[in-house]
Design an enzyme around this catalytic site. Sequence first.
Site, PDB file in Angstrom:
ATOM      1  N   GLN A  16     -20.610 -43.185 -15.314  1.00 27.01           N
ATOM      2  CA  GLN A  16     -19.287 -43.151 -15.950  1.00 27.01           C
ATOM      3  C   GLN A  16     -19.151 -41.989 -16.942  1.00 27.01           C
ATOM      4  O   GLN A  16     -18.081 -41.390 -17.078  1.00 27.01           O
ATOM      5  CB  GLN A  16     -19.024 -44.478 -16.658  1.00 27.01           C
ATOM      6  CG  GLN A  16     -17.555 -44.670 -16.999  1.00 27.01           C
ATOM      7  CD  GLN A  16     -17.296 -46.002 -17.666  1.00 27.01           C
ATOM      8  OE1 GLN A  16     -17.946 -46.329 -18.672  1.00 27.01           O
ATOM      9  NE2 GLN A  16     -16.388 -46.776 -17.133  1.00 27.01           N
ATOM     10  N   ILE A  51     -10.467  -0.420 -24.093  1.00 22.49           N
ATOM     11  CA  ILE A  51      -9.413  -0.163 -23.112  1.00 22.49           C
ATOM     12  C   ILE A  51      -9.936  -0.464 -21.701  1.00 22.49           C
ATOM     13  O   ILE A  51     -10.753   0.271 -21.151  1.00 22.49           O
ATOM     14  CB  ILE A  51      -8.866   1.282 -23.229  1.00 22.49           C
ATOM     15  CG1 ILE A  51      -8.442   1.558 -24.686  1.00 22.49           C
ATOM     16  CG2 ILE A  51      -7.711   1.496 -22.257  1.00 22.49           C
ATOM     17  CD1 ILE A  51      -7.437   0.567 -25.278  1.00 22.49           C
ATOM     18  N   GLU A  71      -5.733  -9.861 -25.240  1.00 28.27           N
ATOM     19  CA  GLU A  71      -4.264  -9.988 -25.208  1.00 28.27           C
ATOM     20  C   GLU A  71      -3.753 -10.960 -26.285  1.00 28.27           C
ATOM     21  O   GLU A  71      -2.762 -11.663 -26.100  1.00 28.27           O
ATOM     22  CB  GLU A  71      -3.784 -10.351 -23.809  1.00 28.27           C
ATOM     23  CG  GLU A  71      -4.274  -9.302 -22.805  1.00 28.27           C
ATOM     24  CD  GLU A  71      -3.427  -9.126 -21.589  1.00 28.27           C
ATOM     25  OE1 GLU A  71      -2.217  -9.381 -21.679  1.00 28.27           O
ATOM     26  OE2 GLU A  71      -3.984  -8.701 -20.567  1.00 28.27           O
TER      27      GLU A  71
HETATM   28  N1  CAA Z   1       9.267  -9.041 -27.938  1.00 30.21           N
HETATM   29  C1  CAA Z   1      10.081  -8.073 -28.445  1.00 30.21           C
HETATM   30  N2  CAA Z   1       9.990  -7.649 -29.722  1.00 30.21           N
HETATM   31  C2  CAA Z   1       9.069  -8.218 -30.512  1.00 30.21           C
HETATM   32  C3  CAA Z   1       8.192  -9.231 -30.069  1.00 30.21           C
HETATM   33  C4  CAA Z   1       8.331  -9.646 -28.714  1.00 30.21           C
HETATM   34  N3  CAA Z   1       7.554 -10.596 -28.202  1.00 30.21           N
HETATM   35  N4  CAA Z   1       7.377  -9.600 -31.069  1.00 30.21           N
HETATM   36  C5  CAA Z   1       7.717  -8.852 -32.137  1.00 30.21           C
HETATM   37  N5  CAA Z   1       8.732  -8.013 -31.802  1.00 30.21           N
HETATM   38  C6  CAA Z   1       9.419  -7.030 -32.658  1.00 30.21           C
HETATM   39  C7  CAA Z   1       9.991  -7.687 -33.898  1.00 30.21           C
HETATM   40  O1  CAA Z   1      11.288  -8.157 -33.667  1.00 30.21           O
HETATM   41  C8  CAA Z   1       9.964  -6.542 -34.898  1.00 30.21           C
HETATM   42  O2  CAA Z   1      11.071  -5.674 -34.664  1.00 30.21           O
HETATM   43  P1  CAA Z   1      11.714  -4.798 -35.884  1.00 30.21           P
HETATM   44  O3  CAA Z   1      10.632  -3.919 -36.381  1.00 30.21           O
HETATM   45  O4  CAA Z   1      12.827  -4.073 -35.254  1.00 30.21           O
HETATM   46  O5  CAA Z   1      12.135  -5.805 -36.908  1.00 30.21           O
HETATM   47  C9  CAA Z   1       8.710  -5.776 -34.510  1.00 30.21           C
HETATM   48  O6  CAA Z   1       8.428  -6.122 -33.159  1.00 30.21           O
HETATM   49  C10 CAA Z   1       7.517  -6.140 -35.368  1.00 30.21           C
HETATM   50  O7  CAA Z   1       7.346  -7.539 -35.290  1.00 30.21           O
HETATM   51  P2  CAA Z   1       6.460  -8.334 -36.317  1.00 30.21           P
HETATM   52  O8  CAA Z   1       6.904  -7.976 -37.718  1.00 30.21           O
HETATM   53  O9  CAA Z   1       6.411  -9.768 -35.926  1.00 30.21           O
HETATM   54  O10 CAA Z   1       5.038  -7.632 -36.076  1.00 30.21           O
HETATM   55  P3  CAA Z   1       3.643  -7.858 -36.778  1.00 30.21           P
HETATM   56  O11 CAA Z   1       3.080  -6.548 -37.151  1.00 30.21           O
HETATM   57  O12 CAA Z   1       3.720  -8.932 -37.828  1.00 30.21           O
HETATM   58  O13 CAA Z   1       2.737  -8.387 -35.544  1.00 30.21           O
HETATM   59  C11 CAA Z   1       1.808  -9.927 -33.983  1.00 30.21           C
HETATM   60  C12 CAA Z   1       3.014  -9.485 -34.803  1.00 30.21           C
HETATM   61  C13 CAA Z   1       2.356 -10.996 -33.051  1.00 30.21           C
HETATM   62  C14 CAA Z   1       0.705 -10.514 -34.827  1.00 30.21           C
HETATM   63  C15 CAA Z   1       1.278  -8.718 -33.159  1.00 30.21           C
HETATM   64  O14 CAA Z   1       0.635  -7.786 -33.996  1.00 30.21           O
HETATM   65  C16 CAA Z   1       0.293  -9.133 -32.090  1.00 30.21           C
HETATM   66  O15 CAA Z   1       0.692  -9.593 -31.010  1.00 30.21           O
HETATM   67  N6  CAA Z   1      -1.023  -8.943 -32.343  1.00 30.21           N
HETATM   68  C17 CAA Z   1      -2.023  -9.128 -31.301  1.00 30.21           C
HETATM   69  C18 CAA Z   1      -2.242  -7.851 -30.553  1.00 30.21           C
HETATM   70  C19 CAA Z   1      -2.741  -8.092 -29.167  1.00 30.21           C
HETATM   71  O16 CAA Z   1      -2.398  -9.037 -28.485  1.00 30.21           O
HETATM   72  N7  CAA Z   1      -3.554  -7.176 -28.700  1.00 30.21           N
HETATM   73  C20 CAA Z   1      -4.043  -7.195 -27.347  1.00 30.21           C
HETATM   74  C21 CAA Z   1      -4.276  -5.812 -26.875  1.00 30.21           C
HETATM   75  S1  CAA Z   1      -4.185  -5.592 -25.150  1.00 30.21           S
HETATM   76  C22 CAA Z   1      -5.532  -6.321 -24.477  1.00 30.21           C
HETATM   77  O17 CAA Z   1      -6.219  -7.089 -25.077  1.00 30.21           O
HETATM   78  C23 CAA Z   1      -5.748  -6.040 -23.025  1.00 30.21           C
HETATM   79  C24 CAA Z   1      -7.005  -5.448 -22.648  1.00 30.21           C
HETATM   80  O18 CAA Z   1      -7.021  -4.413 -22.025  1.00 30.21           O
HETATM   81  C25 CAA Z   1      -8.290  -6.136 -22.895  1.00 30.21           C
END
Ligand code: CAA
Length: 380
Positions: free
Chosen positions: A279, A156, A363
């Site tokens: 180059q 975090i 992210e």
């Molecule tokens: N906007 C709005 N809603 C969304 C969405 C979006 N971009 N993407 C998905 N959803 C919704 C879907 O419509 C779905 O809704 P319902 O449950 O109502 O049907 C719900 O979210 C679940 O969607 P998925 O079934 O697609 O979800 P999933 O479990 O298969 O995961 C994933 C999808 C894209 C792989 C996601 O898990 C993901 O982004 N993983 C990566 C996580 C990530 O980026 N972590 C970073 C942490 S923060 C960080 O790194 C910052 C730091 O401090 C260092």
Amino acid sequence: MQLSEKYQLVRKLARDFAEKELTSEILDEVEDTGVFPVDIQKKMAKAGFYGIKVPEKYGGQGSDHLAYAITVEEIARVSAVGSLYVNSPNSLGGMTILIAGTEEQKQKYLRPMVEGDIVIPFGLTEPGGGSDAADMRTTAVKDGDYYILNGRKTFITMAPFADYSVIYADTGKRPSGKKGITAFIVDMKLPGVSLGKEEQKLGLVGCATSDVILEDVRVHKDDILGEIGEGFKDAMRCLDVGRMGVAAQSVGVAQACLDEAIKYSKERKQFGKYLCEHQSIAFMIADMATKVKAARELVYDAAVTKDTGGNSTLASAMAKYYASEICNEVAAKSLQIHGGYGFVRGFKIERLYRDCRVFTIYEGTSQIQQIVISGQLLGR
Ligand code: CAA
């Protein structure tokens, strides 16, 4: 993309700030001490960098995603870690409050965050659930007017000096039968909240990262952000914007790597002529510059897409995927041009190379961006 006068001014303000405040002496000190000066954080807040998209009534600039992307890019061109301080409140913790908070919550948290008086990280990732963010083990169980939170959030950013944290927790199944995840805003001083050890990172030194541990933490129901069970979607919406920010960081750092390569290749002679006259080096620079420009276009396209109500999930994922990958490539090429000097402390490229490594990871990894992009295109 040709920027209008308004955005050219945004770029100039951010560039002037970065070049004046983030001097190489200060950045070297940050590397040595691991501490980013508080007075520069305050100046960033005063310049409006922490609330670029936050409406003016909550103390923000009331501007848009293009201004945000340009600002992050310009700060990152001078200091990647500095740009993290700008990106985070605009996209992650602050954004959850902006998109899901009640009027009262926005009044309470956004102004002090924008003014640099409080820090609010984004607690989504867990030790066992990084890319599979929905597979979280942190739970929130209702107990009268309170929810009892138990679990552990990991990596975090800014947790060690946070005042509050947005925490995503499993609140049981939704009426649809699907897993329900809810966002809470947790006061870091609440009994039961503690921190893991501060991580020693390869790059982005000067912005502390740790775990947040929650043991029977009682959070009042007024501190729920958004709808019960619907927090995952809000987290994804925040990440759509955060990914645009990481893409902008990538362009800024890639530009810095290119600038360093050009500068060095005009200073250093080998085989009787400057490196840029070979180059093999000139072609590397041509390749780097083309990719940086293409990445910048993708980032600005993602920002304008969001500002005009288009599908920013796809555009942001494409921008982050491409910009973070080419940034690492450009950094590696720039270091190669510097030869042995690029491998030692004191040359800017050494820090840039370390700083950008995480861009293809945090992210959402590049592989996650590919999942998002292909899912959007193929309807999965
Ligand atoms: N906007 C709005 N809603 C969304 C969405 C979006 N971009 N993407 C998905 N959803 C919704 C879907 O419509 C779905 O809704 P319902 O449950 O109502 O049907 C719900 O979210 C679940 O969607 P998925 O079934 O697609 O979800 P999933 O479990 O298969 O995961 C994933 C999808 C894209 C792989 C996601 O898990 C993901 O982004 N993983 C990566 C996580 C990530 O980026 N972590 C970073 C942490 S923060 C960080 O790194 C910052 C730091 O401090 C260092």
